[in-house]
Design a protein around this motif. Sequence first.
Motif, PDB file in Angstrom:
ATOM      1  N   GLY A  10     147.623 109.148 109.245  1.00 43.53           N
ATOM      2  CA  GLY A  10     146.652 108.782 110.286  1.00 43.53           C
ATOM      3  C   GLY A  10     146.083 107.326 109.730  1.00 43.53           C
ATOM      4  O   GLY A  10     145.749 106.546 110.594  1.00 43.53           O
ATOM      5  N   VAL A  11     145.568 107.362 108.506  1.00 41.19           N
ATOM      6  CA  VAL A  11     144.733 106.343 108.168  1.00 41.19           C
ATOM      7  C   VAL A  11     145.544 105.130 107.946  1.00 41.19           C
ATOM      8  O   VAL A  11     145.130 103.887 108.592  1.00 41.19           O
ATOM      9  N   TYR A  12     146.919 105.254 107.371  1.00 42.50           N
ATOM     10  CA  TYR A  12     147.660 104.075 107.083  1.00 42.50           C
ATOM     11  C   TYR A  12     148.121 103.449 108.502  1.00 42.50           C
ATOM     12  O   TYR A  12     148.099 102.322 108.511  1.00 42.50           O
ATOM     13  N   MET A  13     148.598 104.524 109.528  1.00 40.15           N
ATOM     14  CA  MET A  13     148.902 103.845 110.636  1.00 40.15           C
ATOM     15  C   MET A  13     147.899 103.369 111.582  1.00 40.15           C
ATOM     16  O   MET A  13     148.108 102.204 112.010  1.00 40.15           O
ATOM     17  N   GLY A  14     146.794 103.908 111.381  1.00 39.85           N
ATOM     18  CA  GLY A  14     145.627 103.318 112.254  1.00 39.85           C
ATOM     19  C   GLY A  14     145.163 101.975 111.718  1.00 39.85           C
ATOM     20  O   GLY A  14     144.987 101.076 112.729  1.00 39.85           O
TER      21      GLY A  14
ATOM     22  N   VAL B  39     145.280 116.203  94.512  1.00 41.14           N
ATOM     23  CA  VAL B  39     144.533 115.899  95.760  1.00 41.14           C
ATOM     24  C   VAL B  39     145.365 114.790  96.506  1.00 41.14           C
ATOM     25  O   VAL B  39     145.108 113.394  96.026  1.00 41.14           O
ATOM     26  N   PHE B  40     146.063 114.997  97.424  1.00 41.27           N
ATOM     27  CA  PHE B  40     146.936 114.169  98.058  1.00 41.27           C
ATOM     28  C   PHE B  40     146.104 113.111  99.053  1.00 41.27           C
ATOM     29  O   PHE B  40     146.554 111.823  98.894  1.00 41.27           O
ATOM     30  N   HIS B  41     144.727 113.500  99.488  1.00 38.74           N
ATOM     31  CA  HIS B  41     144.099 112.779 100.272  1.00 38.74           C
ATOM     32  C   HIS B  41     143.435 111.403  99.342  1.00 38.74           C
ATOM     33  O   HIS B  41     143.134 110.522 100.175  1.00 38.74           O
ATOM     34  N   HIS B  48     141.242 102.422 102.408  1.00 37.74           N
ATOM     35  CA  HIS B  48     139.933 102.743 102.615  1.00 37.74           C
ATOM     36  C   HIS B  48     138.971 101.738 102.034  1.00 37.74           C
ATOM     37  O   HIS B  48     138.117 101.274 102.653  1.00 37.74           O
ATOM     38  N   VAL B  49     138.999 101.888 100.798  1.00 37.92           N
ATOM     39  CA  VAL B  49     138.105 101.030  99.921  1.00 37.92           C
ATOM     40  C   VAL B  49     138.360  99.477 100.011  1.00 37.92           C
ATOM     41  O   VAL B  49     137.473  98.626 100.344  1.00 37.92           O
ATOM     42  N   PRO B  50     139.682  98.923 100.148  1.00 42.92           N
ATOM     43  CA  PRO B  50     139.765  97.388 100.270  1.00 42.92           C
ATOM     44  C   PRO B  50     139.226  96.991 101.829  1.00 42.92           C
ATOM     45  O   PRO B  50     138.508  96.181 101.787  1.00 42.92           O
ATOM     46  N   VAL B  51     139.359  97.807 102.842  1.00 41.14           N
ATOM     47  CA  VAL B  51     138.828  97.676 104.318  1.00 41.14           C
ATOM     48  C   VAL B  51     137.384  97.824 104.096  1.00 41.14           C
ATOM     49  O   VAL B  51     136.539  96.713 104.516  1.00 41.14           O
ATOM     50  N   TRP B 102     139.023 110.814 105.818  1.00 44.85           N
ATOM     51  CA  TRP B 102     138.805 111.273 104.282  1.00 44.85           C
ATOM     52  C   TRP B 102     137.799 112.547 104.141  1.00 44.85           C
ATOM     53  O   TRP B 102     138.227 113.627 103.644  1.00 44.85           O
ATOM     54  N   ASP B 103     136.878 112.580 105.006  1.00 48.14           N
ATOM     55  CA  ASP B 103     135.775 113.735 104.948  1.00 48.14           C
ATOM     56  C   ASP B 103     136.676 114.855 105.318  1.00 48.14           C
ATOM     57  O   ASP B 103     136.494 115.924 104.690  1.00 48.14           O
ATOM     58  N   LYS B 104     137.273 114.812 106.564  1.00 46.45           N
ATOM     59  CA  LYS B 104     138.056 115.933 106.984  1.00 46.45           C
ATOM     60  C   LYS B 104     138.942 116.537 105.897  1.00 46.45           C
ATOM     61  O   LYS B 104     139.064 117.884 105.784  1.00 46.45           O
ATOM     62  N   ALA B 105     139.762 115.428 105.360  1.00 47.50           N
ATOM     63  CA  ALA B 105     140.769 115.916 104.489  1.00 47.50           C
ATOM     64  C   ALA B 105     140.062 116.604 103.145  1.00 47.50           C
ATOM     65  O   ALA B 105     140.709 117.484 102.462  1.00 47.50           O
ATOM     66  N   ALA B 106     138.978 115.807 102.677  1.00 51.20           N
ATOM     67  CA  ALA B 106     138.375 116.319 101.336  1.00 51.20           C
ATOM     68  C   ALA B 106     137.256 117.438 101.438  1.00 51.20           C
ATOM     69  O   ALA B 106     137.311 118.326 100.716  1.00 51.20           O
TER      70      ALA B 106
END
Lengths: 49, 228
Positions: A10-14, B39-41, B48-51, B102-106
């Motif tokens: 979802g993150v990558y696609m989004g 931890v796959f997430h 996320h961090v570069p953005v 990330w919150d939801k996954a972690a």
Amino acid sequence: MKDQLPYVVGVYMGIWVVLLGYVFIVNNKLSGLKKELGALSKAVEKKNK
Amino acid sequence: MKKAITILLGIGSVLLLTGIAYAFLVAPIAVDPNTGKEVFHQKILYFHVPVAETSLVSFILAAVFGALFLYKRERKYDFLSLAAVELGFMYGLLVEMTGMMWDKAAWGVWWQWEPRLTTYLILMLMYSGYFVMRSSIGEDSTKARFGAVYAIIAAVNVPLTFFAIRLIPSIHPILFDSSGAGLEGPLLVAFLVSMFGMTFFYVSLLLTRYQMFGVSEELDILKNQIGG
């Protein structure tokens, strides 16, 4: 791993959808504005003659 | 300028795709040092961090261009400042969205009232006020002047957001601290490639938006000439 997969995908696609969408919209709008600018420039030239 | 934008966009896209490929195909799945579980997430952080970093840099750039506008009174700096706020805001929304995933996954929840998320939310609310302020002013020069001042004041919140998790106890992971990077080997390579890719991509978007404002202004001048 399986339960975390949808979030990672979802993150990558989004991010790709938003970024590429932005590129597409902005470039489309820019080319439209350039066309309009070209047409208006000609109209102004004619008016000045 | 169009050629430069295309080259930057191309380099950015290639680097981002390489970063993704490297993150998924080469970099191993990180292991939680406390539980020993994979931890796959953690793969989310390569984007996320570069953005997030890009959005914060964009807000700082908006303030710098705003200051340059107030100093030199040249319209191009207002365009650059506005473009930087716009892009910073768009990247900021992506940060919030990906952060929630990330919150939801972690952590198993969509939102945590912890320092980073909370200060980032305040930052976004502040910048949403920037657009409201600009759209409520009619005259262009006033809009530009007020916009520049707002961009400078709002940027004060950027270091607060960045340092929040370093100053206040938080469950948000800290990637870089005084002891160095929290990543090493292939994980660090994947992260840096994505980081550079996002930067190139961002610069190309900033220049495109800036060019658009310029063309738009030229068009307004011509329309006034025809109207007159």
